[in-house]
Design a protein around this motif. Structure first.
Motif, PDB file in Angstrom:
ATOM      1  N   PHE A  56       2.809  10.145  -2.211  1.00 18.22           N
ATOM      2  CA  PHE A  56       2.932  10.094  -0.752  1.00 18.22           C
ATOM      3  C   PHE A  56       2.278  11.302  -0.095  1.00 18.22           C
ATOM      4  N   THR A  57       2.423  12.486  -0.697  1.00 19.71           N
ATOM      5  CA  THR A  57       1.782  13.661  -0.102  1.00 19.71           C
ATOM      6  C   THR A  57       0.254  13.549  -0.172  1.00 19.71           C
ATOM      7  N   SER A  58      -0.256  12.878  -1.186  1.00 20.85           N
ATOM      8  CA  SER A  58      -1.706  12.661  -1.236  1.00 20.85           C
ATOM      9  C   SER A  58      -2.147  11.705  -0.130  1.00 20.85           C
ATOM     10  N   VAL A  59      -1.301  10.716   0.173  1.00 17.50           N
ATOM     11  CA  VAL A  59      -1.596   9.820   1.293  1.00 17.50           C
ATOM     12  C   VAL A  59      -1.613  10.598   2.604  1.00 17.50           C
ATOM     13  N   MET A  60      -0.610  11.469   2.783  1.00 14.50           N
ATOM     14  CA  MET A  60      -0.546  12.264   4.010  1.00 14.50           C
ATOM     15  C   MET A  60      -1.720  13.245   4.103  1.00 14.50           C
ATOM     16  N   ALA A  61      -2.157  13.788   2.962  1.00 15.36           N
ATOM     17  CA  ALA A  61      -3.312  14.695   2.977  1.00 15.36           C
ATOM     18  C   ALA A  61      -4.572  13.962   3.427  1.00 15.36           C
ATOM     19  N   LEU A  62      -4.739  12.719   2.961  1.00 15.44           N
ATOM     20  CA  LEU A  62      -5.883  11.920   3.408  1.00 15.44           C
ATOM     21  C   LEU A  62      -5.786  11.613   4.901  1.00 15.44           C
ATOM     22  N   TYR A  63      -4.572  11.344   5.358  1.00 13.86           N
ATOM     23  CA  TYR A  63      -4.367  11.059   6.784  1.00 13.86           C
ATOM     24  C   TYR A  63      -4.665  12.290   7.631  1.00 13.86           C
ATOM     25  N   ALA A  99      -4.568   4.544   4.332  1.00 12.03           N
ATOM     26  CA  ALA A  99      -3.866   3.263   4.440  1.00 12.03           C
ATOM     27  C   ALA A  99      -4.079   2.429   3.181  1.00 12.03           C
ATOM     28  N   LEU A 100      -5.302   2.460   2.635  1.00 13.25           N
ATOM     29  CA  LEU A 100      -5.585   1.702   1.418  1.00 13.25           C
ATOM     30  C   LEU A 100      -4.788   2.238   0.234  1.00 13.25           C
ATOM     31  N   VAL A 101      -4.714   3.573   0.099  1.00 11.05           N
ATOM     32  CA  VAL A 101      -3.939   4.157  -0.995  1.00 11.05           C
ATOM     33  C   VAL A 101      -2.457   3.848  -0.822  1.00 11.05           C
ATOM     34  N   ILE A 115       1.587   2.174  -3.396  1.00 13.38           N
ATOM     35  CA  ILE A 115       3.028   2.271  -3.133  1.00 13.38           C
ATOM     36  C   ILE A 115       3.608   0.928  -2.701  1.00 13.38           C
ATOM     37  N   ILE A 116       3.129   0.403  -1.567  1.00 11.19           N
ATOM     38  CA  ILE A 116       3.782  -0.769  -0.970  1.00 11.19           C
ATOM     39  C   ILE A 116       3.596  -2.018  -1.822  1.00 11.19           C
TER      40      ILE A 116
END
Length: 212
Positions: A89-96, A105-107, A112-113
């Motif tokens: 999740f932190t990697s998703v937030m870093a990309l965001y 969003a793709l990751v 996850i989802i």
């Protein structure tokens, strides 16, 4: 084209040969038997032994591994006296935060989802079918799982982690975390569910329950 549209609406009733596109009515296949196309002899389906039981066990194991894979750090980087831990999740937030909105969003969806939804759907389906319990949305759950099956990309995410480890190992101390081991186990569980799931047996059992 019409035949494929029919199958997409009612996959529990029809087969389409992947080689010659022959439309066939589904029939019950005995355990550990195979069905072949009568026109080109290509393999249509192979009935798996104890598919529902194995699918339930693997789905539950996957759900157990899902939470530590997403809660605990995957990697811990230490360099110049600084330490940083990363989760999915932190990697998703870093990309965001880097304004890579589509990539984040793709990751989020693929790592996850979608894997969580697939495991929940499989656990729900296999539990109901194993208990011979008529439950709502069984056919919808099976169709949803089959549509989501191509969107789970945990193994691609793992490949990205391995590439990152190779690139960072010379400039920082890279320590694998509990999340990485849990993610590895989760990937193994999802791959095994794909091999053990007998869609023909699931659809046949769903059809039997809906007729009650």
């Amino acid at each position: 084209m019409i035949d494929k549209e029919i199958v997409s609406l009612q996959p529990e009733k029809y087969w389409v040969c992947p080689e010659c596109d022959l439309l066939l009515n589904r029939r019950a296949i005995p355990d550990r038997h195979e069905a072949h196309c009568p026109r080109c002899q290509s393999l249509l389906i192979s009935s798996k032994h104890h598919s529902i039981e194995w699918t339930l066990a693997l789905a539950v194991a996957g759900l157990i591994l899902f939470f530590p894979a997403n809660i605990f750090p995957i990697l811990t980087l230490q360099t110049l006296g600084l330490s940083q831990s990363e989760t999915i999740f932190t990697s998703v937030m870093a990309l965001y935060d880097s304004q890579l909105f589509m990539v984040s969003a793709l990751v989020l969806m693929s790592a996850i989802i979608v894997p969580l939804m697939k495991l929940i759907l499989l656990a729900y389906l296999s539990t109901c079918l194993l208990m011979h319990k008529r439950a709502p949305l069984l056919a919808w759950s099976m169709r949803s799982y089959q549509q989501l099956d191509s969107w789970g990309m945990l193994e691609i995410y793992m490949l990205g982690i391995l590439v990152s480890i190779v690139k960072l190992i010379d400039v920082a101390d890279v320590t694998p975390g509990i999340g990485l081991y849990s993610l590895t186990g989760l990937i193994i569980m999802t791959l095994l569910t794909s091999t053990q799931l007998d869609s023909h047996r699931f659809w046949r059992r769903i059809e039997q329950l809906e007729k009650k």
